[in-house]
Design an enzyme around this catalytic site. Sequence first.
Site, PDB file in Angstrom:
ATOM      1  N   LEU A 126       0.850  -1.187   0.000  1.00  0.00           N
ATOM      2  CA  LEU A 126       0.000   0.000   0.000  1.00  0.00           C
ATOM      3  C   LEU A 126       0.884   1.235   0.000  1.00  0.00           C
ATOM      4  CD1 LEU A 126      -3.251   0.604   1.949  1.00  0.00           C
ATOM      5  CD2 LEU A 126      -1.518   2.382   1.885  1.00  0.00           C
ATOM      6  N   HIS A 230       6.649   3.096  11.507  1.00  0.00           N
ATOM      7  CA  HIS A 230       7.245   4.302  10.937  1.00  0.00           C
ATOM      8  C   HIS A 230       6.201   5.418  10.977  1.00  0.00           C
ATOM      9  CE1 HIS A 230       9.080   6.929   7.910  1.00  0.00           C
ATOM     10  NE2 HIS A 230      10.190   6.212   8.008  1.00  0.00           N
TER      11      HIS A 230
END
Length: 340
Positions: A126, A230
């Site tokens: 994605l 992240h």
Amino acid sequence: MLVIRPIEQRDFPTLKQIAIESGHGFTSLPVNDELLQNKIDQSLASFASRPAGKGECLYFFVAEDSDTGEVLGTTALEAAVGLSSPFYTYLLGKQVHSSPRLGIYNVVDTLTLTNDFTGVSELCTLFLREQARKGLNGRLLSKCRFLFLAEFSELFDDRVMAEMRGVSDEQGKSPFWNWLQEHFFSMDFPTVDYLTGIGQKGFIADLMPKYPIYVNLLSKEARAVIGKPHDKTRPAVRLLEEEGFTCRGYVDIFDAGPSVECDLRQIRTVRNSRQLKVHVGEPVDSGTHLISNTRFDDFRALIGDLAVNEEKAQAVITEEVARLLKVEDGDTVRVVEMNR
């Protein structure tokens, strides 16, 4: 309007640019022409011949701007991971060290190398390009896969997982990997990330510690990022959590990013979606919906306005939405109402 469709051969140049833009830690899109072409080929083969059941199939989609034809994102489904090459993860666990005679009882966190996701279906790849990160585009890119899962559930495992990118800096340095590199490897994080992306995983079995790692022996920096995504991945994590995905202690072996999972039938969009017959017209009292056609090899999905005629089990959509979904009166669509 963004429309989701299966990837095509003509998308290769844009796919390579997206691989470059995705940066370090995005293992599923290595900047390697041969590997990117292999992904396109694998997806084309998967869509060309619908399998009878779950197999090592890749269903790769792109998000295309319906006005310009520009590809602005990617998203994909792996029907089953780890069947032809190992799929490694760390599992967070505990070891107890106790001595009743001395009155000592210590619980120590551990990381154990596993192949526990073998055969599980994976949400992957994605990525939404910077210029498209607005409105509901991110939700479309993430959630469109659940309509495909709902429509063709026989092609996937009962368990669905996603590896989320872990913490690393702009230069690709991972605090977790820095500790592993110092003690077990002689390769930096971008190198191992690239090797994994191109399928060269043999070094993992050769060099990765075979026994559980005691977390308290790791550096403070490495311990701090275990199970943390992240910063750029946090929105994707939140979307999956809304769908019912949770982390059950599995983390990536390189950057310690969390792996989240959910039973296929418990995924919110899968559970709440339904099939309706198409009526092309002017929707009255419409609402924003995630909508897909029900075709396998010509799958289309988008977010648009739709009115439901409950009495006739109809989805009333505009001519533009019908055209983009490649449906007409009497065809079937799968829909779910969107929460902003």
